[in-house]
Every structure is written in structure tokens, then in C-alpha cells.
Design an enzyme around this catalytic site. Structure first.
Site, PDB file in Angstrom:
ATOM      1  N   ASN A   9       0.868  -1.184   0.000  1.00  0.00           N
ATOM      2  CA  ASN A   9       0.000   0.000   0.000  1.00  0.00           C
ATOM      3  C   ASN A   9       0.900   1.227   0.000  1.00  0.00           C
ATOM      4  OD1 ASN A   9      -1.815   2.041   0.477  1.00  0.00           O
ATOM      5  ND2 ASN A   9      -2.327   1.392   2.565  1.00  0.00           N
ATOM      6  N   TRP A  10       0.988   1.891  -1.153  1.00  0.00           N
ATOM      7  CA  TRP A  10       1.921   3.031  -1.265  1.00  0.00           C
ATOM      8  C   TRP A  10       1.354   4.309  -0.667  1.00  0.00           C
ATOM      9  CZ3 TRP A  10       4.012   2.309  -7.020  1.00  0.00           C
ATOM     10  CH2 TRP A  10       4.725   1.111  -7.079  1.00  0.00           C
ATOM     11  N   LYS A  11       0.082   4.284  -0.314  1.00  0.00           N
ATOM     12  CA  LYS A  11      -0.574   5.476   0.265  1.00  0.00           C
ATOM     13  C   LYS A  11      -0.323   6.705  -0.617  1.00  0.00           C
ATOM     14  CE  LYS A  11      -0.102   3.432   4.793  1.00  0.00           C
ATOM     15  NZ  LYS A  11      -0.156   3.595   6.215  1.00  0.00           N
ATOM     16  N   HIS A  95      -9.495   0.745   4.906  1.00  0.00           N
ATOM     17  CA  HIS A  95      -8.203   0.949   5.582  1.00  0.00           C
ATOM     18  C   HIS A  95      -8.432   1.845   6.799  1.00  0.00           C
ATOM     19  CE1 HIS A  95      -4.120   2.346   6.350  1.00  0.00           C
ATOM     20  NE2 HIS A  95      -3.723   1.252   5.737  1.00  0.00           N
ATOM     21  N   GLU A  97      -6.945   4.320   7.870  1.00  0.00           N
ATOM     22  CA  GLU A  97      -6.880   5.772   7.615  1.00  0.00           C
ATOM     23  C   GLU A  97      -8.193   6.259   7.006  1.00  0.00           C
ATOM     24  OE1 GLU A  97      -3.170   5.492   5.521  1.00  0.00           O
ATOM     25  OE2 GLU A  97      -2.278   4.904   7.431  1.00  0.00           O
ATOM     26  N   GLU A 167      -5.238  -5.369  10.531  1.00  0.00           N
ATOM     27  CA  GLU A 167      -4.248  -4.310  10.727  1.00  0.00           C
ATOM     28  C   GLU A 167      -4.551  -3.574  12.029  1.00  0.00           C
ATOM     29  OE1 GLU A 167      -2.350  -3.023   6.809  1.00  0.00           O
ATOM     30  OE2 GLU A 167      -4.192  -1.884   6.981  1.00  0.00           O
ATOM     31  N   GLY A 173       2.267   2.140  10.625  1.00  0.00           N
ATOM     32  CA  GLY A 173       3.150   3.296  10.452  1.00  0.00           C
ATOM     33  C   GLY A 173       3.833   3.721  11.742  1.00  0.00           C
ATOM     34  N   SER A 213       3.460  -2.313  10.198  1.00  0.00           N
ATOM     35  CA  SER A 213       4.913  -2.284  10.364  1.00  0.00           C
ATOM     36  C   SER A 213       5.587  -3.607  10.021  1.00  0.00           C
ATOM     37  CB  SER A 213       5.289  -1.821  11.777  1.00  0.00           C
ATOM     38  OG  SER A 213       4.799  -0.516  12.004  1.00  0.00           O
ATOM     39  N   GLY A 234       2.862  -1.264   4.244  1.00  0.00           N
ATOM     40  CA  GLY A 234       2.853   0.161   3.925  1.00  0.00           C
ATOM     41  C   GLY A 234       4.266   0.652   3.666  1.00  0.00           C
ATOM     42  N   GLY A 235       4.884   1.244   4.693  1.00  0.00           N
ATOM     43  CA  GLY A 235       6.200   1.882   4.547  1.00  0.00           C
ATOM     44  C   GLY A 235       7.238   1.034   3.830  1.00  0.00           C
TER      45      GLY A 235
HETATM   46  C1  PEP Z   1      -0.734  -0.052   5.871  1.00  0.00           C
HETATM   47  O1  PEP Z   1      -0.741   1.055   5.406  1.00  0.00           O
HETATM   48  O2  PEP Z   1      -1.666  -0.807   5.565  1.00  0.00           O
HETATM   49  C2  PEP Z   1       0.375  -0.454   6.727  1.00  0.00           C
HETATM   50  C3  PEP Z   1       0.321  -1.628   7.299  1.00  0.00           C
HETATM   51  O3  PEP Z   1       1.388   0.435   6.901  1.00  0.00           O
HETATM   52  P1  PEP Z   1       2.831   0.136   7.598  1.00  0.00           P
HETATM   53  O4  PEP Z   1       3.354  -1.144   7.026  1.00  0.00           O
HETATM   54  O5  PEP Z   1       3.688   1.322   7.236  1.00  0.00           O
HETATM   55  O6  PEP Z   1       2.589   0.035   9.062  1.00  0.00           O
END
Ligand code: PEP
Length: 259
Positions: A9-11, A95, A97, A167, A173, A213, A234-235
Site C-alpha cells: 500500500n503506497w498510500k 483501511h 486511515e 491491521e 506506520g 509495520s 505500507g512503509g
Molecule cells: C498499511 O498502510 O496498511 C500499513 C500496514 O502500513 P505500515 O506497514 O507502514 O505500518
């Protein structure tokens, strides 16, 4: 047979050039993904070039969101059929967010799941508790309510197209990953709920990703758990150096399971 599904997920990150470069690196590195499914979810505006670049490769593309209506006066929104048009196979729905920053309700999320399926997309449905909810022992209640609500209009057949991503909000994040035992415990609860809502065959086959993470150094431990069928990243999905090793961890686990 078990599959592992790794999605990035590049957000709201990366430029067009950076997105395409990363897409090329993944396409070249993933090659034959074998039993591991891989997808990336770039921002809307980069779906079209990424779709063209990854066409015919084992790396699928997905969107990070969609609107539940077919079309019309919804300024700034994007429909499921538009996503399909540019080559999307997946769409992330619900998600944290979207839930917590943009105030999306469970009914709105359920409507998106129904529309995504009608438009031929495979929803990645995100669920997870906040830190306050975990600390007040509400994890099971919150996660089960979110899963049940999101899957309200889904029948047994369509369940083969659904991925659930657990999640925990406190792990997204933050660099704070759920311990593999914590992830496994909630994944097992989700699978048992799916068995109650549908049947045991559906529950055995549904893919339940962990997200929060995930990094190269914790991926193997998380992905080795019985009920963890992949990761939503994500990151660490923003750089080939960190995303590819996660895909390789999944591949090694699959290979070990076949020996
Ligand atoms: C996400 O955005 O779904 C996510 C899990 O982010 P991260 O891996 O950065 O925690």
C-alpha cells in the site's frame, strides 16, 4: 492449498517516475512468483501507467479506495468500473486511515465491498482495533463486528475473491508490530468467525493478511504463523530493498511447506 499474498500500500507517496521505477524493479525481481501472490496499490493517478508496465507480469495492481456508487455527481471520487478500466485487480477497502481520518462508517465500507465485487474487483478488506480498544480488551468484539459488517452482502462464492487484512491501528506506520502470537490469535478468531458466517470450507480458503509495520526482519516470523496468509505492507513497500525481501520470505516459506 495455502497461498501467501503480499500487497504493498503506497498510500500518498512517490512521484510518477519513482512509482514506475519501483514497478519495474518489482516486475524484474518477482519474475515467476510461484505460489506467492503479489500486488501493489499506488495512488489513483499512477494506476494507469503502472497497469501498463505490469501487464502480463505476476505483479498485480490494486487501488487504495473506491466510491460505492456506479457514477454521477461525486466530485473527486473514483468508481470501481474506472479502476477495472485501468487494469486493477484489487481494491483496498476500509483501511484504518479511511475509517479514522476520513470518518468512513461500517455501512459505507460494506457498500464499497458489494460494489467492488459487482465491478469485478477483489476487495482487500481492512479491519483492526485501536490501542485504546486493545487495552480495554475489546479487540475481538471490534474486529468481529468490522468483519461481519463488511461482509454483510457477500455470498459464499464471492468469498473466494475477498482478502481480509488484520491491521491493528496501533501498529500501522508506528514501527510497533503486533507480536506474531498476537497476530495469530486474532487471525484465528477471524477465521472462526468466517466459518460461522459462511462455512468451514470458506474459512479454510479465505486469505487473511497481517498489516502493521511489516519489515524484512519480522516478515518470516509473522508469515510462518498458521493463520497468517500474507501481509499488507505500507512503509516497507515503498522501496525495492525492503519490499522484495518480504516477498522472498513468503516464497521461502511456501517452498519449505512443499518439501
Ligand atoms: C498499511 O498502510 O496498511 C500499513 C500496514 O502500513 P505500515 O506497514 O507502514 O505500518
Amino acid at each position: 492449498m495455502r497461498t501467501l499474498f503480499i500487497a504493498g500500500n503506497w498510500k500518498m507517496n512517490l512521484s510518477k517516475d519513482e512509482s514506475c521505477k519501483l514497478g519495474e524493479q518489482l516486475r524484474d525481481a518477482v519474475g515467476d512468483a510461484g505460489d506467492v501472490r503479489v500486488a501493489v496499490c499506488p495512488p489513483f493517478v499512477f494506476l494507469d501507467p503502472l497497469g501498463a508496465l505490469l501487464d502480463g507480469s505476476p505483479v498485480a495492481i490494486g487501488a487504495q479506495n473506491m466510491h460505492p456508487e456506479i457514477g454521477g455527481a461525486f466530485t473527486g471520487e473514483v468508481s470501481g468500473s474506472m479502476l477495472k478500466d485501468v487494469g486493477c485487480e484489487y481494491v483496498i477497502i476500509g483501511h484504518s486511515e479511511r475509517r479514522h481520518v476520513f470518518g468512513e462508517t461500517e455501512d459505507f465500507i460494506a457498500a464499497k465491498v458489494t460494489r467492488a465485487l459487482a465491478d469485478g474487483l477483489k476487495p482487500i478488506v481492512c479491519v483492526g482495533e485501536t490501542l485504546a480498544q486493545r487495552e480495554s480488551s475489546e479487540t475481538q468484539q471490534i474486529v468481529c463486528r468490522q468483519v461481519e459488517s463488511a461482509l454483510n452482502g457477500v455470498d459464499n462464492d464471492a468469498m473466494s475473491l475477498i482478502t481480509i487484512a488484520y491491521e491493528p491501528v496501533w501498529a500501522i506506520g508506528t514501527g510497533r508490530t503486533a507480536a506474531p502470537e498476537q497476530a495469530e490469535e486474532v487471525h484465528a478468531i477471524i477465521r472462526s468467525l468466517i466459518s460461522d458466517l459462511f462455512d468451514s470450507g470458506v474459512a479454510d480458503n479465505v486469505v487473511i493478511q497481517y498489516g502493521g509495520s511489516v519489515k524484512p526482519d519480522n516478515a518470516t516470523d509473522l508469515l510462518s504463523r498458521e493463520n497468517v496468509d500474507g501481509a499488507l505492507v505500507g512503509g516497507a513497500s515503498l522501496k525495492a530493498e525492503t519490499f522484495i525481501p518480504i516477498i522472498e520470505s513468503a516464497r521461502s516459506i511456501m517452498q519449505m511447506g512443499q518439501q
